[in-house]
Design an enzyme around this catalytic site. Structure first.
Site, short mmCIF file in Angstrom:
data_model
loop_
_atom_site.label_atom_id
_atom_site.label_comp_id
_atom_site.label_asym_id
_atom_site.label_seq_id
_atom_site.Cartn_x
_atom_site.Cartn_y
_atom_site.Cartn_z
N SER A 23 0.89 -1.07 -0.07
CA SER A 23 0.02 0.18 -0.12
C SER A 23 0.83 1.31 -0.05
CB SER A 23 -0.90 0.06 1.17
OG SER A 23 0.00 0.09 2.42
N ASP A 24 0.58 2.30 -1.01
CA ASP A 24 1.21 3.27 -0.83
C ASP A 24 0.30 4.60 -1.29
OD1 ASP A 24 0.91 4.12 -3.92
OD2 ASP A 24 2.42 2.23 -4.05
N TYR A 32 -1.35 -7.81 -6.27
CA TYR A 32 -0.05 -7.97 -7.27
C TYR A 32 -0.67 -9.37 -8.19
CZ TYR A 32 2.94 -5.33 -4.46
OH TYR A 32 3.41 -4.23 -3.74
N LYS A 216 13.51 1.64 2.45
CA LYS A 216 12.64 2.71 1.62
C LYS A 216 11.27 3.02 2.31
CE LYS A 216 11.42 2.45 -2.57
NZ LYS A 216 11.34 2.05 -3.92
N LYS A 218 7.54 4.82 2.06
CA LYS A 218 6.38 5.35 1.26
C LYS A 218 6.24 6.69 1.80
CE LYS A 218 6.26 1.96 -1.87
NZ LYS A 218 6.29 2.19 -3.08
N ASP A 246 9.81 7.56 -1.14
CA ASP A 246 8.83 7.25 -2.40
C ASP A 246 7.50 7.63 -2.32
OD1 ASP A 246 7.64 6.26 -4.68
OD2 ASP A 246 7.96 4.06 -4.22
N ASN A 248 5.35 7.95 -5.22
CA ASN A 248 4.61 7.34 -5.94
C ASN A 248 3.60 8.23 -6.72
OD1 ASN A 248 4.73 5.17 -3.44
ND2 ASN A 248 4.39 3.85 -5.59
N GLU A 272 11.86 8.96 -4.51
CA GLU A 272 11.42 8.49 -5.89
C GLU A 272 9.97 8.86 -6.09
OE1 GLU A 272 11.76 4.30 -5.19
OE2 GLU A 272 10.25 3.77 -6.69
N GLU A 299 9.93 3.36 -12.56
CA GLU A 299 9.00 2.18 -12.74
C GLU A 299 7.92 2.29 -13.58
OE1 GLU A 299 8.14 2.53 -8.26
OE2 GLU A 299 6.21 1.44 -9.08
N ASP A 322 12.09 -0.82 -14.64
CA ASP A 322 11.27 -2.13 -14.38
C ASP A 322 11.43 -3.08 -15.49
OD1 ASP A 322 8.48 -2.61 -12.78
OD2 ASP A 322 8.53 -3.32 -14.98
N HIS A 349 13.59 -0.85 -10.24
CA HIS A 349 12.33 -1.23 -9.39
C HIS A 349 12.28 -2.78 -9.15
CE1 HIS A 349 7.85 -1.94 -9.37
NE2 HIS A 349 7.96 -1.35 -8.09
N ALA A 350 11.74 -3.22 -8.12
CA ALA A 350 11.47 -4.59 -7.98
C ALA A 350 10.35 -4.82 -6.86
CB ALA A 350 12.53 -5.54 -7.50
N GLY A 351 9.96 -5.91 -6.46
CA GLY A 351 8.89 -6.14 -5.67
C GLY A 351 7.71 -6.80 -6.30
#
Lengths: 432, 432
Positions: A23-24, A32, A216, A218, A246, A248, A272, A299, A322, A349-351
């Site tokens: 969540s951001d 996902y 990092k 959010k 970040d 977003n 970010e 990303e 990404d 970027h990953a996750g």
């Protein structure tokens, strides 16, 4: 002659929103998901690839991938694997499909998924992980992977050849160093907005204990909250661990500049996505205003043309490519070459789901054969959903260990694909 | 209370590639298509909208539109019609769908189609053509239509209010002038690459005889061919008719500059799409190099953020917005306001199927209530496929005449939708 006999697509979704993982400020409840493609041949391993999405709309992403079957099925496998540059350019050249972008959004990500599946296939047939498969190509072969249209005002094929040739002598040594030491990682696991302070502090401490020296958080929903959460995190990890933030894409340019004045006291390692990923000039303006704070994005950057401009405009300090946003490994090779030309470090970027598995290959290739450096470079790491992969990432003390298995890392276990297939897999049908 | 009871989508395709209508250096064989949406209510007229595509992939565009049904069906019609700004922002705010862009490509065009259908509905319920419906709004209402995120470094809501208030006094007079004189048009009908010289010369002469003083030719496939075709056109129309040229994104920046040196002898009125629509800095570099030749782009510009930068960077002399590429009338109102702030004339893209019908409303609204000017402004006109529309464009002596019928102009006749429905309509099934 062996041929690609089928292209099939599966809609795979993980119900991550139930736990507020991920969540951001812009994405409060992601599930996902992977629009997952399998290329089958008549004589060898399958090739796997996917586009990453966060839930609704994954079926549209699947439909876009399915549309490419006509351009892929029946093709000679050896030809495709021997000329992945030509293969990717042939998918990009369909003018009717190009209209849907051009080279951006759903249709571009669909091409990326299929191109990456072909890379998985080619690397498996060669018996190599993608990073090694790429790292054994000659400079000329690497340059041949790229679609050079729209790039030559910033980087010519000859300049790319020079870069790659300069990095040739140390390749074997750097590959060995990778095997020994791995590649730096940073973690976003503590920093999701949906977590309370206790969970944030606990996860931040665990990250440091696990060996990470960069975490990092959010930000961007509420500035007072951000000040409070950054204070909690800073107290938890102490002064020596770096903290990146970040937003977003939550801010307009003036809003970003004002907000970051408040957060500068916590000395963020980078900010970010302070604004729209399309806003090259906006990032440049923010960077000038918040220096020496470093600005990162990528990303959601749609293609090599926008990355080119971010570099030309001096808009970013950190380039966050990404694995599934652009048209696959080929376009990411172009982006790595651009970054090397401009001397900007790439911190992917990953996750999500499977992005760690995929993108590590690009950073490792960059280290071995392009930039030749790990300085200021680190790959995002999030400890989610790896158990669903045939070749899950391996990490140790805050570093990625280089994959040994042949292929790209994209393959999701059949049991997981079955269980999380939307909407009829057990994980979803149990819900209703 | 009346509600939106359904959102239905049709895949409508016209086999235009059979005659090479619409062929250019990037798009050799388009089948002009509409991903067509109908909003039905329980108490009044339907609302119609569409995204324009050129064939393959129209089904993906349809799937993306269908995905929005859940956010639209069941909503209060009066509320939607009274707050079209809120309606459009609600569709853009779905974070899971936003991931598929953000704000670009297939998903963004889907939102545009649905937003435009709501405008059609609202204008029909008000008994007004969209240009008049828009032109009767107060400056505050117009400012309320826009999603201001990412714009305020270039244009604030207060600045937009000032612009709109300054144009208020002359509104009635300019609307009357429109009724009398129409709005300037230019034609691309002669200039498609698939036509031979004789057809090119004949159509160019016919265009002049029909009253057009600006025609446009496609270029970019072969420079010697372009020199020859421009000479044919110039000979056919004489020295006083303006000729614009359109490269449809074929060139890299250095290539554009070199090619245009060869074509400058024909004094093109503008060069359209010399390179990637994503390349703000590239357009700026080309403009500097080819001045005083004017640079135009916009039909593939994905959203207001990229238009903002094209204006900030001084990259274009002519802004060519498109009716279905961005998130509908709301985002196009933002783009008109930006253009007015920077003093750049808007000359919309049209042609395709139904783009003339839709986009004229925006230019006419701009004339009445925003820029207040027709100077250096002209709408593309292509005489194709108008017969399929319930309210086809009317033109006279090279000018658009303002539509009188209520609505947006998007409605395609049911007989045409039936005949050209893909793949089962008679126009397609007869083919197999």
């Amino acid at each position: 002659m062996s041929v690609i006999v089928s292209l099939t697509v599966e809609d795979v979704r993980f119900p991550t929103s139930r736990e507020l993982d991920g969540s951001d400020a812009m994405n409060p409840d992601p599930d996902y998901s992977a629009a997952y493609v399998t290329l089958r041949t008549d004589d060898g391993p399958d090739g796997h690839g996917f586009a990453f999405t966060i839930g609704r709309g994954n079926e549209v992403q699947c439909a876009a991938i399915r549309l490419l079957a006509g351009s892929v099925v029946g093709r000679d496998v050896e030809e495709v694997c021997a000329d992945l540059g030509g293969f990717s350019r042939s998918l990009l050249a369909d003018s009717q499909l190009r209209w849907l972008g051009p080279e951006k959004g759903v249709m571009h990500m669909a091409i990326g998924a299929v191109v990456n599946a072909a890379w998985d296939l080619a690397a498996k047939r060669a018996g190599l992980p993608v990073w090694r498969f790429l790292s054994r190509m000659t400079p000329e072969e690497i340059v041949g992977l790229v679609d050079w249209r729209y790039l030559t005002d910033a980087l010519t094929p000859d300049e790319a050849l020079d870069l790659l040739r300069a990095a040739e002598p140390g390749r074997a040594e750097r590959a060995a160093a990778l095997e020994d030491e791995g590649y730096p990682a940073y973690t976003t696991s503590p920093g999701w907005l949906g977590y309370d302070d206790v969970k944030l502090a606990r996860l931040a401490c665990e990250a440091v204990a696990d060996g990470f020296d960069l975490i990092k958080l959010k930000v961007g929903a509420d500035v007072e909250e951000d000040v409070r959460r950054l204070a909690v995190a800073r107290e938890a990890v102490g002064p020596d661990v770096r903290i990146a933030i970040d937003a977003n894409q939550r801010w307009s340019v003036p809003e970003a500049i004002g907000w970051l004045e408040r957060l500068a006291q916590f000395d963020p390692w980078f900010i970010e996505e302070p604004t729209s990923p399309d806003d090259v000039l906006g990032h440049a303006a923010i960077r000038r205003a918040v220096a020496p704070m470093r600005v990162a994005t990528g990303e959601h950057v749609q293609n090599r043309v926008v990355f080119k401009q971010l570099l030309q405009a001096g808009a970013i300090d950190v380039l966050q490519l990404d694995a599934t946003r652009v048209a696959g490994i080929n376009e990411n090779v172009a982006i790595l070459l651009l970054a090397a030309k401009f001397g900007v470090p790439v911190c992917p970027h990953a996750g999500g789901v499977g992005l760690c598995e995929l993108v590590q290959h690009l950073s490792m290739f960059d280290f071995v054969a392009v930039s030749g450096s790990m300085r200021d470079r680190t790959i995002e790491y999030v400890d989610h959903l790896h158990e669903h992969f045939a070749a899950p990432v391996r990490s140790r003390r805050g570093r990625y260990l280089p994959p040994k298995e042949p292929g790209s890392g994209a393959e999701i276990l059949e049991t997981s694909r079955h269980r999380f297939r939307y909407p009829d897999g057990a994980a979803w049908s149990a819900e209703s």
